[in-house]
Design a protein around this motif. Structure first.
Motif, mmCIF file in Angstrom:
data_model
loop_
_atom_site.group_PDB
_atom_site.id
_atom_site.type_symbol
_atom_site.label_atom_id
_atom_site.label_comp_id
_atom_site.label_asym_id
_atom_site.label_seq_id
_atom_site.Cartn_x
_atom_site.Cartn_y
_atom_site.Cartn_z
ATOM 1 N N GLY A 251 0.816 -1.211 0.000
ATOM 2 C CA GLY A 251 0.000 0.000 0.000
ATOM 3 C C GLY A 251 0.847 1.257 0.000
ATOM 4 N N ARG A 252 1.846 1.278 0.856
ATOM 5 C CA ARG A 252 2.749 2.434 0.916
ATOM 6 C C ARG A 252 3.466 2.616 -0.424
ATOM 7 N N LYS A 253 3.948 1.529 -1.024
ATOM 8 C CA LYS A 253 4.644 1.641 -2.310
ATOM 9 C C LYS A 253 3.714 2.142 -3.411
ATOM 10 N N LEU A 254 2.451 1.724 -3.371
ATOM 11 C CA LEU A 254 1.496 2.205 -4.368
ATOM 12 C C LEU A 254 1.235 3.708 -4.181
ATOM 13 N N ILE A 255 1.141 4.163 -2.947
ATOM 14 C CA ILE A 255 0.951 5.591 -2.693
ATOM 15 C C ILE A 255 2.190 6.368 -3.141
ATOM 16 N N GLU A 256 3.369 5.863 -2.824
ATOM 17 C CA GLU A 256 4.604 6.529 -3.255
ATOM 18 C C GLU A 256 4.681 6.596 -4.777
ATOM 19 N N ALA A 257 4.285 5.526 -5.458
ATOM 20 C CA ALA A 257 4.294 5.517 -6.919
ATOM 21 C C ALA A 257 3.253 6.493 -7.475
ATOM 22 N N THR A 258 2.142 6.645 -6.769
ATOM 23 C CA THR A 258 1.128 7.624 -7.168
ATOM 24 C C THR A 258 1.709 9.034 -7.089
ATOM 25 N N VAL A 259 2.400 9.336 -6.000
ATOM 26 C CA VAL A 259 3.035 10.649 -5.842
ATOM 27 C C VAL A 259 4.093 10.855 -6.929
ATOM 28 N N ASP A 260 4.886 9.841 -7.202
ATOM 29 C CA ASP A 260 5.890 9.946 -8.270
ATOM 30 C C ASP A 260 5.231 10.221 -9.614
ATOM 31 N N HIS A 261 4.133 9.519 -9.889
ATOM 32 C CA HIS A 261 3.400 9.744 -11.145
ATOM 33 C C HIS A 261 2.919 11.197 -11.213
ATOM 34 N N ALA A 262 2.322 11.675 -10.122
ATOM 35 C CA ALA A 262 1.811 13.045 -10.086
ATOM 36 C C ALA A 262 2.926 14.055 -10.322
ATOM 37 N N LYS A 263 4.062 13.855 -9.673
ATOM 38 C CA LYS A 263 5.200 14.764 -9.873
ATOM 39 C C LYS A 263 5.670 14.744 -11.330
ATOM 40 N N SER A 264 5.696 13.569 -11.929
ATOM 41 C CA SER A 264 6.159 13.467 -13.321
ATOM 42 C C SER A 264 5.216 14.192 -14.280
ATOM 43 N N ARG A 265 3.970 14.360 -13.866
ATOM 44 C CA ARG A 265 2.970 15.064 -14.674
ATOM 45 C C ARG A 265 2.801 16.519 -14.223
ATOM 46 N N HIS A 266 3.666 16.943 -13.290
ATOM 47 C CA HIS A 266 3.650 18.308 -12.755
ATOM 48 C C HIS A 266 2.351 18.644 -12.032
ATOM 49 N N CYS A 267 1.722 17.641 -11.468
ATOM 50 C CA CYS A 267 0.503 17.862 -10.699
ATOM 51 C C CYS A 267 0.862 18.438 -9.330
ATOM 52 N N GLU A 268 -0.048 19.176 -8.759
ATOM 53 C CA GLU A 268 0.223 19.893 -7.522
ATOM 54 C C GLU A 268 -0.320 19.208 -6.271
ATOM 55 N N ARG A 269 -1.139 18.198 -6.434
ATOM 56 C CA ARG A 269 -1.719 17.544 -5.265
ATOM 57 C C ARG A 269 -2.102 16.109 -5.620
ATOM 58 N N VAL A 270 -1.940 15.235 -4.639
ATOM 59 C CA VAL A 270 -2.501 13.883 -4.681
ATOM 60 C C VAL A 270 -3.441 13.803 -3.491
ATOM 61 N N TYR A 271 -4.632 13.316 -3.726
ATOM 62 C CA TYR A 271 -5.591 13.196 -2.629
ATOM 63 C C TYR A 271 -6.471 11.968 -2.814
ATOM 64 N N TRP A 272 -7.108 11.556 -1.719
ATOM 65 C CA TRP A 272 -8.017 10.409 -1.759
ATOM 66 C C TRP A 272 -8.970 10.503 -0.588
ATOM 67 N N VAL A 273 -9.991 9.662 -0.626
ATOM 68 C CA VAL A 273 -10.950 9.553 0.471
ATOM 69 C C VAL A 273 -11.074 8.079 0.846
ATOM 70 N N THR A 274 -11.518 7.845 2.058
ATOM 71 C CA THR A 274 -11.822 6.481 2.484
ATOM 72 C C THR A 274 -12.940 6.552 3.505
ATOM 73 N N HIS A 275 -13.544 5.434 3.747
ATOM 74 C CA HIS A 275 -14.603 5.376 4.763
ATOM 75 C C HIS A 275 -14.001 5.515 6.156
ATOM 76 N N ASP A 276 -14.732 6.158 7.041
ATOM 77 C CA ASP A 276 -14.289 6.316 8.428
ATOM 78 C C ASP A 276 -13.977 4.969 9.076
ATOM 79 N N HIS A 277 -14.745 3.944 8.716
ATOM 80 C CA HIS A 277 -14.594 2.628 9.347
ATOM 81 C C HIS A 277 -13.402 1.831 8.840
ATOM 82 N N ASN A 278 -12.702 2.314 7.833
ATOM 83 C CA ASN A 278 -11.593 1.568 7.243
ATOM 84 C C ASN A 278 -10.313 1.790 8.062
ATOM 85 N N ALA A 279 -10.307 1.247 9.265
ATOM 86 C CA ALA A 279 -9.210 1.486 10.214
ATOM 87 C C ALA A 279 -7.866 0.977 9.696
#
Length: 145
Positions: free
Chosen positions: A95-123
């Motif tokens: 999971g951490r590696k997928l998030i890091e790869a998402t951030v890397d992808h965003a940076k490579s596309r010059h995007c300014e933010r990565v964001y997501w949502v999840t359910h409150d119960h997803n502890a």
């Protein structure tokens, strides 16, 4: 474990995880929507990307990304719409590696933010998210349609 962009040969491995993800959120989808979604991931003209975590030849996790413009930024944002890791490898860093790869992808596309949502119960997921991101205190609403 390797993280990379999905290819057509990854569909079967993604499909089984996708179905488990949909089951977790109790969100059944017709197969035609899942087929359409996977096709969009592979279409270079679509603003959607699928990253997959591979353990050898097996797909053990995925992150579905949607790139879009924002009224608050010069460049775009990346919305991490779906993130899922097989139970058999949870806690091993996929999971951490997928998030890091998402951030890397965003940076490579010059995007300014990565964001997501999840359910409150997803502890389980939130335990990771609290380590790698900030919680802005926003609440999500869905319009009645």
């Amino acid at each position: 474990m390797d993280i990379g962009y999905a290819t057509a040969r990854d569909k079967a491995g993604w499909w089984s995880l996708w179905q488990a993800y949909l089951d977790f959120y109790n969100q059944p989808l017709p197969d035609e929507i899942s087929d359409l979604t996977f096709g969009r991931f592979l279409d270079p003209h679509e603003p959607m990307v699928l990253l997959v975590a591979r353990d050898g030849d097996d797909i053990v996790g995925f992150a579905a990304l949607v790139e879009h413009r924002s009224t608050w930024a010069r460049n775009g944002y990346v919305y991490l719409e779906d993130l899922f890791v097989a139970e058999s490898v949870r806690g091993k860093g996929a999971g951490r590696k997928l998030i890091e790869a998402t951030v890397d992808h965003a940076k490579s596309r010059h995007c300014e933010r990565v964001y997501w949502v999840t359910h409150d119960h997803n502890a389980t997921a939130r335990a990771l998210y609290d380590k790698v991101a900030s919680l802005p205190g926003l609440t999500t609403y869905f319009a009645d349609m």
